[in-house]
Design a protein around this motif. Sequence first.
Motif, PDB file in Angstrom:
ATOM      1  N   TYR A  26       0.838  -1.211   0.000  1.00  0.00           N
ATOM      2  CA  TYR A  26       0.000   0.000   0.000  1.00  0.00           C
ATOM      3  C   TYR A  26       0.866   1.252   0.000  1.00  0.00           C
ATOM      4  O   TYR A  26       0.618   2.198  -0.763  1.00  0.00           O
ATOM      5  CB  TYR A  26      -0.913  -0.016   1.221  1.00  0.00           C
ATOM      6  N   LEU A  27       1.896   1.273   0.838  1.00  0.00           N
ATOM      7  CA  LEU A  27       2.781   2.433   0.900  1.00  0.00           C
ATOM      8  C   LEU A  27       3.534   2.626  -0.415  1.00  0.00           C
ATOM      9  O   LEU A  27       3.729   3.757  -0.867  1.00  0.00           O
ATOM     10  CB  LEU A  27       3.783   2.265   2.049  1.00  0.00           C
ATOM     11  N   THR A  28       3.936   1.522  -1.015  1.00  0.00           N
ATOM     12  CA  THR A  28       4.635   1.603  -2.293  1.00  0.00           C
ATOM     13  C   THR A  28       3.705   2.100  -3.390  1.00  0.00           C
ATOM     14  O   THR A  28       4.111   2.868  -4.270  1.00  0.00           O
ATOM     15  CB  THR A  28       5.216   0.221  -2.660  1.00  0.00           C
ATOM     16  N   GLU A  29       2.448   1.695  -3.324  1.00  0.00           N
ATOM     17  CA  GLU A  29       1.445   2.174  -4.287  1.00  0.00           C
ATOM     18  C   GLU A  29       1.251   3.686  -4.156  1.00  0.00           C
ATOM     19  O   GLU A  29       1.190   4.407  -5.160  1.00  0.00           O
ATOM     20  CB  GLU A  29       0.123   1.451  -4.066  1.00  0.00           C
ATOM     21  N   LEU A  30       1.157   4.171  -2.918  1.00  0.00           N
ATOM     22  CA  LEU A  30       1.029   5.612  -2.696  1.00  0.00           C
ATOM     23  C   LEU A  30       2.243   6.348  -3.258  1.00  0.00           C
ATOM     24  O   LEU A  30       2.115   7.398  -3.899  1.00  0.00           O
ATOM     25  CB  LEU A  30       0.906   5.909  -1.196  1.00  0.00           C
ATOM     26  N   ASP A  31       3.427   5.789  -3.003  1.00  0.00           N
ATOM     27  CA  ASP A  31       4.657   6.426  -3.460  1.00  0.00           C
ATOM     28  C   ASP A  31       4.780   6.362  -4.975  1.00  0.00           C
ATOM     29  O   ASP A  31       5.389   7.241  -5.595  1.00  0.00           O
ATOM     30  CB  ASP A  31       5.863   5.749  -2.796  1.00  0.00           C
ATOM     31  N   GLY A  32       4.193   5.341  -5.580  1.00  0.00           N
ATOM     32  CA  GLY A  32       4.245   5.228  -7.032  1.00  0.00           C
ATOM     33  C   GLY A  32       3.518   6.365  -7.727  1.00  0.00           C
ATOM     34  O   GLY A  32       3.848   6.735  -8.857  1.00  0.00           O
ATOM     35  N   ALA A  33       2.526   6.941  -7.030  1.00  0.00           N
ATOM     36  CA  ALA A  33       1.740   8.028  -7.636  1.00  0.00           C
ATOM     37  C   ALA A  33       2.492   9.352  -7.633  1.00  0.00           C
ATOM     38  O   ALA A  33       2.326  10.166  -8.546  1.00  0.00           O
ATOM     39  CB  ALA A  33       0.414   8.180  -6.889  1.00  0.00           C
ATOM     40  N   ILE A  34       3.338   9.575  -6.632  1.00  0.00           N
ATOM     41  CA  ILE A  34       4.001  10.884  -6.534  1.00  0.00           C
ATOM     42  C   ILE A  34       5.498  10.807  -6.234  1.00  0.00           C
ATOM     43  O   ILE A  34       6.161  11.827  -6.062  1.00  0.00           O
ATOM     44  CB  ILE A  34       3.336  11.772  -5.461  1.00  0.00           C
ATOM     45  N   GLY A  35       6.039   9.568  -6.167  1.00  0.00           N
ATOM     46  CA  GLY A  35       7.456   9.431  -5.839  1.00  0.00           C
ATOM     47  C   GLY A  35       8.129   8.354  -6.654  1.00  0.00           C
ATOM     48  O   GLY A  35       7.829   8.166  -7.836  1.00  0.00           O
ATOM     49  N   ASP A  36       9.017   7.612  -6.017  1.00  0.00           N
ATOM     50  CA  ASP A  36       9.803   6.590  -6.712  1.00  0.00           C
ATOM     51  C   ASP A  36       9.316   5.167  -6.467  1.00  0.00           C
ATOM     52  O   ASP A  36      10.010   4.209  -6.816  1.00  0.00           O
ATOM     53  CB  ASP A  36      11.276   6.688  -6.283  1.00  0.00           C
ATOM     54  N   ASP A  38       9.152   3.366  -3.829  1.00  0.00           N
ATOM     55  CA  ASP A  38      10.003   2.527  -2.998  1.00  0.00           C
ATOM     56  C   ASP A  38       9.788   2.742  -1.496  1.00  0.00           C
ATOM     57  O   ASP A  38      10.495   2.148  -0.681  1.00  0.00           O
ATOM     58  CB  ASP A  38      11.480   2.760  -3.327  1.00  0.00           C
ATOM     59  N   HIS A  39       8.835   3.575  -1.126  1.00  0.00           N
ATOM     60  CA  HIS A  39       8.695   3.936   0.290  1.00  0.00           C
ATOM     61  C   HIS A  39       8.351   2.740   1.167  1.00  0.00           C
ATOM     62  O   HIS A  39       8.917   2.579   2.253  1.00  0.00           O
ATOM     63  CB  HIS A  39       7.640   5.028   0.461  1.00  0.00           C
ATOM     64  N   GLY A  40       7.442   1.908   0.713  1.00  0.00           N
ATOM     65  CA  GLY A  40       7.083   0.736   1.504  1.00  0.00           C
ATOM     66  C   GLY A  40       8.260  -0.199   1.700  1.00  0.00           C
ATOM     67  O   GLY A  40       8.491  -0.715   2.790  1.00  0.00           O
ATOM     68  N   ILE A  41       9.012  -0.411   0.637  1.00  0.00           N
ATOM     69  CA  ILE A  41      10.190  -1.278   0.701  1.00  0.00           C
ATOM     70  C   ILE A  41      11.233  -0.687   1.645  1.00  0.00           C
ATOM     71  O   ILE A  41      11.805  -1.377   2.490  1.00  0.00           O
ATOM     72  CB  ILE A  41      10.793  -1.460  -0.704  1.00  0.00           C
ATOM     73  N   GLU A 187       1.327  20.841  -9.117  1.00  0.00           N
ATOM     74  CA  GLU A 187      -0.118  20.660  -8.938  1.00  0.00           C
ATOM     75  C   GLU A 187      -0.565  19.219  -9.134  1.00  0.00           C
ATOM     76  O   GLU A 187      -1.610  18.810  -8.615  1.00  0.00           O
ATOM     77  CB  GLU A 187      -0.881  21.564  -9.912  1.00  0.00           C
ATOM     78  N   ARG A 188       0.210  18.429  -9.856  1.00  0.00           N
ATOM     79  CA  ARG A 188      -0.162  17.038 -10.093  1.00  0.00           C
ATOM     80  C   ARG A 188      -0.067  16.179  -8.832  1.00  0.00           C
ATOM     81  O   ARG A 188      -0.555  15.046  -8.812  1.00  0.00           O
ATOM     82  CB  ARG A 188       0.724  16.433 -11.188  1.00  0.00           C
ATOM     83  N   SER A 189       0.566  16.717  -7.781  1.00  0.00           N
ATOM     84  CA  SER A 189       0.618  15.968  -6.523  1.00  0.00           C
ATOM     85  C   SER A 189      -0.690  16.071  -5.741  1.00  0.00           C
ATOM     86  O   SER A 189      -0.894  15.347  -4.762  1.00  0.00           O
ATOM     87  CB  SER A 189       1.781  16.459  -5.662  1.00  0.00           C
ATOM     88  N   LEU A 190      -1.578  16.965  -6.174  1.00  0.00           N
ATOM     89  CA  LEU A 190      -2.892  17.092  -5.543  1.00  0.00           C
ATOM     90  C   LEU A 190      -3.687  15.799  -5.688  1.00  0.00           C
ATOM     91  O   LEU A 190      -3.611  15.110  -6.696  1.00  0.00           O
ATOM     92  CB  LEU A 190      -3.677  18.240  -6.180  1.00  0.00           C
ATOM     93  N   GLY A 191      -4.457  15.483  -4.652  1.00  0.00           N
ATOM     94  CA  GLY A 191      -5.336  14.323  -4.724  1.00  0.00           C
ATOM     95  C   GLY A 191      -4.702  13.035  -4.231  1.00  0.00           C
ATOM     96  O   GLY A 191      -5.351  11.994  -4.212  1.00  0.00           O
ATOM     97  N   HIS A 192      -3.427  13.104  -3.827  1.00  0.00           N
ATOM     98  CA  HIS A 192      -2.724  11.918  -3.357  1.00  0.00           C
ATOM     99  C   HIS A 192      -2.274  12.092  -1.910  1.00  0.00           C
ATOM    100  O   HIS A 192      -1.765  13.148  -1.546  1.00  0.00           O
ATOM    101  CB  HIS A 192      -1.494  11.647  -4.232  1.00  0.00           C
ATOM    102  N   PRO A 195       2.928   9.415   1.067  1.00  0.00           N
ATOM    103  CA  PRO A 195       3.288   8.102   1.614  1.00  0.00           C
ATOM    104  C   PRO A 195       4.026   8.187   2.943  1.00  0.00           C
ATOM    105  O   PRO A 195       3.857   7.323   3.805  1.00  0.00           O
ATOM    106  CB  PRO A 195       4.165   7.481   0.518  1.00  0.00           C
ATOM    107  N   GLY A 196       4.843   9.220   3.127  1.00  0.00           N
ATOM    108  CA  GLY A 196       5.555   9.387   4.395  1.00  0.00           C
ATOM    109  C   GLY A 196       4.600   9.651   5.539  1.00  0.00           C
ATOM    110  O   GLY A 196       4.799   9.161   6.660  1.00  0.00           O
ATOM    111  N   ALA A 197       3.552  10.423   5.278  1.00  0.00           N
ATOM    112  CA  ALA A 197       2.541  10.689   6.302  1.00  0.00           C
ATOM    113  C   ALA A 197       1.755   9.420   6.601  1.00  0.00           C
ATOM    114  O   ALA A 197       1.412   9.138   7.759  1.00  0.00           O
ATOM    115  CB  ALA A 197       1.609  11.804   5.841  1.00  0.00           C
ATOM    116  N   ALA A 198       1.484   8.636   5.553  1.00  0.00           N
ATOM    117  CA  ALA A 198       0.745   7.386   5.746  1.00  0.00           C
ATOM    118  C   ALA A 198       1.545   6.401   6.594  1.00  0.00           C
ATOM    119  O   ALA A 198       0.994   5.733   7.484  1.00  0.00           O
ATOM    120  CB  ALA A 198       0.408   6.761   4.397  1.00  0.00           C
TER     121      ALA A 198
END
Length: 213
Positions: A26-36, A38-41, A187-192, A195-198
Amino acid sequence: MAENDARRLNRMFNRISSLIAAEKDYLTELDGAIGDADHGITMSLGFGAVAGELARSDLDEMPPSVVMTTAASVFLNAVGASTGPLYATAFLRSAKALEGRQSLDAAGQVAMLEAITLGIQERGKGQRGDKTMLDAWIPAAEAARAALVRKSGVRELWRDVVVAGEGGAEATRSMVAVRGRAARLGERSLGHVDPGAASAVLVLKAMMEVFAD
């Protein structure tokens, strides 16, 4: 035998590791939307390494501050990403906050939580509203201090902490990132949800399970 503070912190890190591992995808999925992506890993590696190191430690002879210092070193060695220095600094600050304390009572727990938040803030140079993990940590620490001032029970205190952290994490959905990799999206980070907060909420939930027990 009564559980000492070092063993309590060990149980905390074990629970954090378990929750993060369970939500890694789940964390990696969140990070996939606005990051790299890899956050869950990264988080799973870091907290798994801490739990493993503490399992090999003599917790009967280890002060709580040393547990946190050990966690800082191990997390940093296991995680090369930006999250590593943030949490390493957080744990070092909490180690300092715990030095000389006779017990990890409610006041000690709040001091630890505030020190973790301050450490992340100092290292990341961030603030509330930047769409980072601080959007969960800062309101959680504020709620903890307020509950302590009201002389709330430990269970009520941690319930307030988690509710505040969850609210802060959810609020990142309506924010534009100004720090970290997500800032590149504008602005594309809106709506997500950040992952760090999650993941911070998962850490807070694990802390609540241990300290409100």
